[in-house]
Structures are given as structure tokens and as C-alpha cells.
Design a protein around this motif. Structure first.
Motif, PDB file in Angstrom:
ATOM      1  N   HIS A 195      57.222  25.062  38.723  1.00 31.35           N
ATOM      2  CA  HIS A 195      57.595  23.896  38.090  1.00 31.35           C
ATOM      3  C   HIS A 195      55.909  22.807  37.978  1.00 31.35           C
ATOM      4  O   HIS A 195      55.859  23.190  38.647  1.00 31.35           O
ATOM      5  N   PHE A 196      56.291  23.022  36.898  1.00 33.94           N
ATOM      6  CA  PHE A 196      54.545  22.036  36.482  1.00 33.94           C
ATOM      7  C   PHE A 196      55.061  20.682  36.228  1.00 33.94           C
ATOM      8  O   PHE A 196      55.136  20.085  35.003  1.00 33.94           O
ATOM      9  N   PRO A 197      54.984  19.811  36.760  1.00 36.16           N
ATOM     10  CA  PRO A 197      55.046  18.780  35.522  1.00 36.16           C
ATOM     11  C   PRO A 197      54.380  17.604  35.007  1.00 36.16           C
ATOM     12  O   PRO A 197      52.970  18.177  34.969  1.00 36.16           O
ATOM     13  N   ASN A 198      54.915  17.760  33.760  1.00 35.47           N
ATOM     14  CA  ASN A 198      53.847  17.455  32.080  1.00 35.47           C
ATOM     15  C   ASN A 198      52.797  18.619  31.956  1.00 35.47           C
ATOM     16  O   ASN A 198      52.358  18.541  30.983  1.00 35.47           O
ATOM     17  N   ASP A 235      56.988  25.848  29.299  1.00 34.62           N
ATOM     18  CA  ASP A 235      58.195  25.123  28.806  1.00 34.62           C
ATOM     19  C   ASP A 235      59.364  24.041  30.105  1.00 34.62           C
ATOM     20  O   ASP A 235      60.251  24.375  29.666  1.00 34.62           O
ATOM     21  N   GLY A 236      58.898  23.939  30.546  1.00 34.82           N
ATOM     22  CA  GLY A 236      59.872  23.562  31.637  1.00 34.82           C
ATOM     23  C   GLY A 236      60.432  23.843  32.927  1.00 34.82           C
ATOM     24  O   GLY A 236      61.340  23.802  33.617  1.00 34.82           O
ATOM     25  N   THR A 237      60.781  25.628  32.770  1.00 30.91           N
ATOM     26  CA  THR A 237      61.421  26.932  33.896  1.00 30.91           C
ATOM     27  C   THR A 237      60.214  27.067  34.773  1.00 30.91           C
ATOM     28  O   THR A 237      59.332  27.054  34.724  1.00 30.91           O
ATOM     29  N   GLY A 238      60.338  27.318  36.018  1.00 29.24           N
ATOM     30  CA  GLY A 238      59.876  27.741  36.407  1.00 29.24           C
ATOM     31  C   GLY A 238      59.143  29.901  36.563  1.00 29.24           C
ATOM     32  O   GLY A 238      60.003  29.801  35.464  1.00 29.24           O
ATOM     33  N   VAL A 239      57.956  29.442  36.233  1.00 30.56           N
ATOM     34  CA  VAL A 239      56.825  30.959  36.524  1.00 30.56           C
ATOM     35  C   VAL A 239      56.554  30.980  37.698  1.00 30.56           C
ATOM     36  O   VAL A 239      55.827  30.394  38.812  1.00 30.56           O
ATOM     37  N   GLN A 240      56.630  32.165  37.692  1.00 31.11           N
ATOM     38  CA  GLN A 240      56.018  33.289  38.973  1.00 31.11           C
ATOM     39  C   GLN A 240      54.173  33.312  37.968  1.00 31.11           C
ATOM     40  O   GLN A 240      52.830  32.923  39.137  1.00 31.11           O
ATOM     41  N   SER A 241      53.702  33.854  36.846  1.00 35.64           N
ATOM     42  CA  SER A 241      52.349  33.721  36.314  1.00 35.64           C
ATOM     43  C   SER A 241      52.317  33.482  35.592  1.00 35.64           C
ATOM     44  O   SER A 241      53.375  33.027  34.511  1.00 35.64           O
TER      45      SER A 241
END
Length: 221
Positions: A151-154, A125-131
Motif C-alpha cells: 500500500h502506498f500512502p498518497n 486506487d488505494g488497494t494493495g498491489v504487487q505490480s
């Protein structure tokens, strides 16, 4: 990754048990006693833990439990072999001997067989994630985790994967395999050095080693 915290927490607990039970940990008398057998069992459990972590189903929890059990055997074996403060040194040796089997096998093999693919981060969803779970073009999905928020672009991530889907996927980037291999060798040599030092002390004292890490508050005669 929680493996490090679980491992070092388990090692600290084992060390505490060794200290509290120190007065009861007297060397049983090699070769009749189980001293060397305990060290050997610990070493075998380290290898088994590495296999459980590296190979399917990559069960981290069971791998850590097996590793902690191996630390217990390894610590008790070294403690009863060297006596005195070899309860502390045995815990150090256990950490040095165990970590390489979790740290090195997968990157070492992946550096030869791995290939880089671009995968889709599931439900990103565009927010930072750890898992997160990464769905790759080959139809395989990989559960990934990191020590910080990413964070993952696209909604895409580049991974290094095993074409046979045996080894766990890794984030694309330098694997530093040489550093890991050299570090692992040095740690194993350090652990072996502590075992040898305990054996030399034992031989010098002809088996009459002192109580293990007697802190003055452990129970027993």
C-alpha cells in the motif's frame, strides 16, 4: 518475483532429464571429450544471464532461459566428469553458481551510484498491489513488482534509482549489500568445491567413472 520459481522449476526439470537419461551419460574422456567445455559454457551463460537481467532492457524471461540453458551445460559437464550421483550434485552446483549473478550485481552497483527519489504510483486506487508503474520526477518510469501486496500512502513510493537509468530501480530500504556479496562468494565457492570433487574422483578412477545417477528405470543399454 517469478524469477526464482522459473529458475528452480527449470533446474528441477534439468535434474529430471539427467536422471532419466542417466544410463546414456557416460564420461566422454577429458581432455578429448566436451566435459570441461560444457562446464565452461555453463559458467559463461550464467554471467550472460546476469547481464541480461541487470542491464537494459532487463529482460527477465530471456535471462531465466539463458540461465536454465547454462544449468543444463553445467549439470551435464559435472555429471559426466564425476559420474554416479554427480548428476544430483551437479544440479546443486548449478543453482549455487547461477544465483549470485542474478542476486548481487545490481544491489552492489546501486549502493555506490543510486539516489533516492519519491515517485508517483500510476493509477493507484488505494488497494494493495504487487505490480505497478512508478512515474518519477526525472521523467523516467519504472515497472516494479514485489512478493506481497503493498500500500502506498498518497499514492507515492520511495525508490532507489540509477541516475543514468541503466540499472533497475529498487525499493528504498536497506540493500544488505554485504550480506548479498558474502552469500554470493560462499555459493560460488560451494559450486567450485563440487567441480573440484568431481575432478578428483575422475582422476582417482582414471576416467572410468560409473553411469550417472542410474535409477534403474532409465532407457538405453
Amino acid at each position: 518475483m517469478s524469477v526464482g520459481w522459473e529458475f528452480y522449476g527449470g533446474t528441477a526439470l534439468i535434474l529430471l532429464i539427467v536422471i532419466v537419461a542417466g544410463r546414456r551419460l557416460r564420461r566422454p574422456g577429458s581432455p578429448k571429450g566436451p566435459t570441461w567445455r560444457n562446464i565452461a559454457i555453463g559458467a559463461v551463460l550464467f554471467v550472460l544471464a546476469g547481464g541480461l537481467y541487470t542491464l537494459p532492457p532487463h529482460n527477465v524471461v530471456i535471462a531465466v532461459l539463458v540461465m536454465v540453458l547454462g544449468c543444463g551445460f553445467f549439470v551435464i559437464g559435472i555429471a559426466t566428469l564425476g559420474g554416479g550421483y554427480y548428476g544430483y550434485l551437479g544440479a546443486v552446483a548449478a543453482g549455487l553458481a547461477a544465483v549470485p549473478w542474478m542476486m548481487t550485481p545490481a544491489p552492489l552497483v546501486m549502493s555506490h551510484v543510486g539516489r533516492t527519489v519519491t515517485c508517483k504510483v500510476r493509477d493507484y486506487d488505494g488497494t494493495g498491489v504487487q505490480s505497478f508503474t512508478a512515474d518519477c520526477p526525472d521523467g523516467h518510469s519504472h515497472d516494479m513488482s514485489s512478493g506481497d501486496y503493498k500500500h502506498f500512502p498518497n499514492g507515492q513510493v520511495r525508490l532507489i534509482v540509477d541516475p543514468n537509468n541503466v540499472l533497475p530501480a529498487q525499493f528504498d530500504g536497506p540493500l544488505h549489500v554485504t550480506t548479498k556479496v558474502v552469500s554470493s562468494i560462499l555459493m560460488l565457492l560451494g559450486a567450485a568445491g563440487i567441480v573440484v570433487a568431481a575432478a578428483i574422483k575422475n582422476r582417482r578412477l582414471r576416467g572410468n567413472v560409473p553411469h550417472v545417477a542410474n535409477p534403474g528405470y532409465s532407457s538405453g543399454p
